[in-house]
Enzyme design. Structure first.
Site, short mmCIF file in Angstrom:
data_model
loop_
_atom_site.label_atom_id
_atom_site.label_comp_id
_atom_site.label_asym_id
_atom_site.label_seq_id
_atom_site.Cartn_x
_atom_site.Cartn_y
_atom_site.Cartn_z
N ASP A 16 0.82 -1.21 0.00
CA ASP A 16 0.00 0.00 0.00
C ASP A 16 0.87 1.27 0.00
O ASP A 16 0.63 2.19 0.79
CB ASP A 16 -0.95 0.02 1.22
CG ASP A 16 -1.66 -1.30 1.41
OD1 ASP A 16 -2.00 -1.93 0.40
OD2 ASP A 16 -1.88 -1.70 2.58
N GLU A 176 -11.16 0.13 -3.80
CA GLU A 176 -10.50 0.62 -2.59
C GLU A 176 -9.27 1.43 -3.00
O GLU A 176 -9.04 1.68 -4.18
CB GLU A 176 -10.10 -0.55 -1.68
CG GLU A 176 -9.17 -1.53 -2.37
CD GLU A 176 -8.94 -2.80 -1.57
OE1 GLU A 176 -9.56 -2.97 -0.52
OE2 GLU A 176 -8.14 -3.63 -2.02
C1 6LW Z 1 -5.52 -2.20 2.33
C2 6LW Z 1 -6.48 -2.40 1.26
C3 6LW Z 1 -6.29 -3.80 0.94
O1 6LW Z 1 -5.89 -1.23 3.25
O2 6LW Z 1 -5.51 -4.40 1.82
O3 6LW Z 1 -6.99 -5.63 -0.23
C4 6LW Z 1 -5.51 -3.57 2.91
N1 6LW Z 1 -6.85 -4.39 0.02
O4 6LW Z 1 -6.28 -1.56 0.18
C5 6LW Z 1 -4.37 -3.87 3.74
O5 6LW Z 1 -3.16 -3.70 3.03
#
Ligand code: 6LW
Length: 482
Positions: A16, A176
């Site tokens: 991330d 996300e």
């Molecule tokens: C992060 C999100 C994700 O906040 O994993 O699968 C989480 N997506 O974007 C943790 O890295």
């Protein structure tokens, strides 16, 4: 065949990534989950070579270490340089107030105490300011999964309006990781989709206004390695940065699965780099733009410097709670904070596809553990008592000693290594004891059992030092990339 971009620019579990620029300096922050201190911060002049300059969350007033399950704690951050200070927003998913904002005049730290953003449930917050200086926070909200946004006062931690949906993505799972950028009169909203596993990808939409409505790029996803033979998989969760010369670049997470199907990745999700061209008003990832190399991440540490290197972290505890010094100034690890789980582990990420690690310790009357850990249920260890050493393996509910041997009293050197696979897995893990001609290999096993595909979760392997009883002196550790 030479594959562009086969090497991470920040190896080991550093997912991330969020990036910003101040003049000629780039700064980058990543997630840290249950490890303390939280949110490692890196610096670079060229985007390819990065140095860790600290961690953003170093005090209990920012992040209270607690008995967290693996992969809880601190999720994806956004790092920005705006109007003087550096701003970092992230989410502590183990805290009922969720998103938190810290600021610093210098990204080396110290970072401020947090301001919590009330009323903004979700993960992956982005922070951006419109042309008039109004701050907007944009994040992932679940049920239904979508990207929401609200104007906010980041100094007071309050939302100035009810969260609005700005984009549901293109219809794939898990829209996300939103980030917003202004370029040529457009606001670009870049997100991750498809989940952080093999289907992960990057999608983008744009609007004339920071608040939308956002129009999806006709050719989404704009970036993914899904369904390809590229050695780097799970690519997504990108953040863009404009270089001083007006060129753009992206950092994003990826994994390096190896071994037989379905492929096992062991060092978590790592940070990769690509160039970005603007084609017909949309960002296009160019993976041949930068030359990345395997790098050498070797280090030795005798722990005698006044402040520990920022690479040292601990699951569920602050290292200061269980470390001290002996009369000669050497590191002492203290047992006694254990609550039945694994507390008191001083840990460092594994960085390479193959590596070796040694620790030279004196256990006195106590006991010491050198371990390789994915989470509290997936690890292997060398346990040393004054006259005995045992190798243990934990795979979910199965935990057993595999082999033991007697040792002479006195300082002992323990060895862990990740080597080329002989079992069809991603690597072999070898455990041994002694030094020079006196090295004894105790056991080796298929490294898939310490992989994310087996353990699940968002982290990767760390190498840990732990006093199981008494106080143990750590003379020196050595990590070598192979
Ligand atoms: C992060 C999100 C994700 O906040 O994993 O699968 C989480 N997506 O974007 C943790 O890295």
């Amino acid at each position: 065949m030479t594959v562009p971009n086969a090497w991470p620019v920040i190896p080991g579990f550093h997912p991330d990534p969020s990036i910003c620029r101040a003049g000629d300096d780039y700064y980058l922050a990543t997630s840290s989950f249950e490890y303390f201190p939280g949110v490692p911060v890196f610096h670079s002049h060229d985007l390819v070579h990065w140095t860790q300059i600290g961690n953003a969350l170093t005090r209990a007033s920012q992040l209270a270490p607690g008995a967290e399950a693996g992969s809880r704690g601190i999720y994806a951050p956004t790092l920005r340089h705006h109007d003087g200070p550096f701003w970092l927003i992230t989410t502590n998913v183990s805290h009922d107030r969720g998103h938190l904002i810290v600021t610093a005049d210098d990204p080396h730290g110290p970072w401020s105490d947090p301001v919590f953003l009330d009323g903004a449930a979700g993960i992956d917050p982005d922070i951006a300011w419109d042309e008039a200086g109004q701050c907007y926070v944009t994040w992932h909200s679940g049920n239904p999964a979508r990207i929401v946004q609200a104007a906010a006062d980041p100094e007071k931690g309050v939302l100035l309006e009810a969260p609005r949906t700005v984009w549901a993505g293109t219809g794939l799972a898990w829209p996300e990781a939103p980030h917003l950028y202004r370029r040529d009169g457009w606001w670009y909203l870049m997100i991750a989709e498809g989940g952080t596993e093999r289907g992960h990808c990057v999608a983008v939409a744009r609007s004339r206004s920071i608040t939308g409505p956002f129009e999806s790029a006709p050719h989404n996803p704009v970036f993914s390695h899904r369904s390809t033979g590229h050695p780097v998989q799970n690519t997504g969760h990108a953040d863009l940065v404009e270089r001083p010369d007006g060129e753009w670049a992206a950092v994003y997470l990826g994994t390096r699965p190896r071994g037989t199907t379905p492929g096992f990745h062991v060092n978590g999700r790592e940070t990769f780099l690509a160039g970005v061209d603007w084609v017909d008003g949309w960002p296009a990832f160019d993976e041949s733009h930068f030359e990345t190399t395997p790098g050498d991440h070797s280090f030795a540490d005798d722990f005698r410097s006044a402040a520990p290197h920022p690479r040292w972290v601990s699951p569920n505890a602050a290292p200061a709670e269980f470390t001290g010094r002996d009369h000669a100034g050497a590191l002492r690890l203290l047992a006694g904070t254990a609550d039945g789980g694994q507390s008191g582990i001083l840990a460092v990420r594994a960085y390479d596809p193959a590596w070796s690690f040694s620790a030279t310790v004196s256990v006195g009357d106590g006991a010491f553990r050198l371990l390789l850990r994915v989470d509290e249920r997936h690890w292997c260890a060398l346990d040393v008592e004054p006259d005995r050493i045992g190798a243990r393996l934990a795979i979910g509910p199965l935990e057993n000693e595999i082999v033991s041997a007697t040792i002479e009293p006195g300082p002992v050197t323990l060895h862990l290594a990740s080597r080329s696979p002989t079992f069809d897995g991603p690597d072999d893990i070898e455990l041994g004891v002694g030094s020079g001609a006196g090295y004894r290999r105790l056991t080796a096993f298929d490294g898939r059992y310490l992989s994310t595909e087996v353990a699940g979760g968002f982290t990767g392997r760390v190498i840990g030092l732990q006093a199981l009883s008494g106080a143990v002196t750590v003379h020196e550790v050595r990590y070598a990339s192979r």
